[in-house]
Design an enzyme around this catalytic site. Sequence first.
Site, short mmCIF file in Angstrom:
data_model
loop_
_atom_site.label_atom_id
_atom_site.label_comp_id
_atom_site.label_asym_id
_atom_site.label_seq_id
_atom_site.Cartn_x
_atom_site.Cartn_y
_atom_site.Cartn_z
N ASP A 32 0.78 -1.37 -0.20
CA ASP A 32 0.29 -0.30 -0.21
C ASP A 32 1.52 1.18 -0.25
OD1 ASP A 32 -2.87 0.59 1.69
OD2 ASP A 32 -2.15 1.63 -0.06
C1 GLC Z 1 -4.63 4.25 -0.20
C2 GLC Z 1 -5.42 2.91 0.20
C3 GLC Z 1 -5.37 1.89 -0.64
C4 GLC Z 1 -5.39 2.86 -2.07
C5 GLC Z 1 -4.03 2.96 -2.48
C6 GLC Z 1 -3.77 3.42 -3.41
O1 GLC Z 1 -3.47 4.57 1.28
O2 GLC Z 1 -5.17 2.88 1.34
O3 GLC Z 1 -6.72 1.31 -0.65
O4 GLC Z 1 -5.30 1.98 -3.31
O5 GLC Z 1 -3.09 4.33 -1.57
O6 GLC Z 1 -4.71 5.13 -3.46
#
Ligand code: GLC
Length: 718
Positions: free
Chosen positions: A264
């Site tokens: 993430d």
């Molecule tokens: C965010 C979220 C994740 C998302 C990623 C990209 O922090 O936790 O669910 O897909 O970043 O946007």
Amino acid sequence: MSTARVNALMNQMTTAEKIGQLLQMTGDAFQSGESKITGPMQDKHLSTETVYAVGSVLGTSGAKQVKEIQKDYLAHNRLHIPLMFMADVIHGYQTIYPIPLGLGATFNPEMVRQTSEVAARISAAGGIQVTFAPMVDLVRDPRWGRVMESTGEDPYLNSVMTQASVEGFQGELPLDKEHIAACVKHFAAYGAPEAGREYNTVDLSEWRFREQYLPAYAAAIEAQAMLVMTSFNTLFGVPASANQHLMRDILRDELNFHGVLISDWNAVGELIRHGVAANSEAATALALKAGVDIDMMSFAYASYLKKAADLDDQTLALINEAAVRVLELKEKLGLFDDPFRGMDEEKELHDIHSDETMAVVQQAAEESLVLLKNDQQVLPLHHTQSIALIGPVIASNDLLGAWSWNGHRHETETLEHAFKADFNDVKVATGCDYRHADAAAEAEALAIAEQQDVIVAVLGLPSSESGEASSLANIKLPQAQLELLAKLAKLNKPIISVIITGRAMDLTRVNELSTAIVVAWFPGTKGAIAIKNVLDGTVSPNGKLPMTFPRSVGQVPIYYNQYRTGRPVPDPYVDSGNGYESKYMDCSTLPLYPFGFGLSYADITIEKVEVIHNVVTETQPLTVNVTIKNNSDFAAKNVLQGYTHQLIGETVRPMKELKYFAKITFPAHSEQTITVTIAKEQLSSVHTNLKRATDAGHYEVMIGFDSEKLIKCDFEVQ
Ligand code: GLC
């Protein structure tokens, strides 16, 4: 076994170029790029050479823009390895359907499949090749803002919806140009943060994790999701992105996942803050050992670029393993054959607005609405009734919800427009802001309410208080709205409260003041017409709660599939006067509205439940015939639900577990018999050895239209 093309590329690539494939950044790094920023930004410190060696981009979409970036990139990349484009298409792209918690409320996997299919088609045309969805974290704490992204509190419901979503996004494999790769997230158990506080510690026993949280992720892998995203949280004491037991033993070996594992946003870099890595290089070493292939936006992996020539063999082997998986994904996406696969500005524009798209998102919105209360059968409304349409949502029109990828609120039909299209006399007023009273607005609202037959109060929370980094300690409606509702109630007119929310809420006070209550979640682009259609009976409401609605936040976490304990509260509850029971002194143990609950306009009754096969074996499922009548003039859908309870287990067993559901259409004045089957393997449970197995013994099956009013029968498992 990697393909010949990937092998040939790997043989030509430098170590630095392989590391480049493991980096992901937002598209604004390219001169023509712009990006949706969905996490904390930091200075990338990336050289131009590195930028043109990065493997993938997130947060950038639109066929025109993506084509420009891809063209510019290929002109600068030594081996012409195409970029991969990923985005958060969680519940639609430009045309938005209900938030996943609302999709869970449909209890209709076919609906979920169709919405994912529509989103994939538009996204592929818009240059997106991977979506960071479905989010399948099981959720039981509505204080956490991201419950909106989940399909709810039940392992079986979430597993069925997950499979439908992955299959909708990806279609038949190999992927064609109208589908996109699914990246299931967040692995794992991100939905169980202590106190419902975002990014907080998750501390589950592995037994409970396997019993309740793992099944939906397993269903995604079973459905061949092509990527998995690590979660921010710790689990079993180690942050997920550094957790070898979770990622290697469970995800890769036990679930047999061989696709790309992406962190993430900045999760690799945050291993330093978690206190398990001293610096970026140490964080990179931990994440590579855990099998994380792509470092999203932390650039910790980039720290290895400086020392690429001196990396030891083990590290090089880990880098090669990760780079091969990234290149294999690009090959499966067809990017080596056509780096611009599927990108089509005209198709993107057409599909966003097509009748087919709109029909799917409207039906999903209609089927997501849950009727919780309908005293005096005040609903459905009649077009001759005069309506006072009141509430902060009337002005905000905030119906799309968090994670609406390029959804445009100003292009979304308003509730006023939808109601005025069919009702002869509609007056509108906001009455108050979401969180602030306003004397003038209140006076205006009370004045129109005085004049009209019925009050439709559209209340709730803004999408800015839902989704990531949106935990709330107070899950009631804001005081300003409750005070407005109380003043409206003094007019002694029917009040239909429509709740726009991304979470289960404490509606105790709303319940006292309202004649009827409809939970509409964030219903999306066609939300307004869907709400109107349910309120005027064009559609009989058929949604069911995918998450328990508590009486008080003090009950949280509260969920239907709980364990009995050694001192259970009598069910149904009677105050035995014996203090030694698992209960509160100041609040019922029962929820305000239970999982699986939702009313219909039709009078649908279960006439008979007959167990046809009551001895379950490997080859003989439990088989129950359920005879159901629709005694009314309303044709309606309803969700038949089957729960089981294992009376004695090696580990404690929930008092009931959803093992069957089906959304069924009941024509007016009809009778039909539905056959419910539950296979032996569905009755498995996790034992103290952490393995799943189905115990022989005595079980109960319970049939009904929610998780409380159930007809119980016995059966045996051999
Ligand atoms: C965010 C979220 C994740 C998302 C990623 C990209 O922090 O936790 O669910 O897909 O970043 O946007």
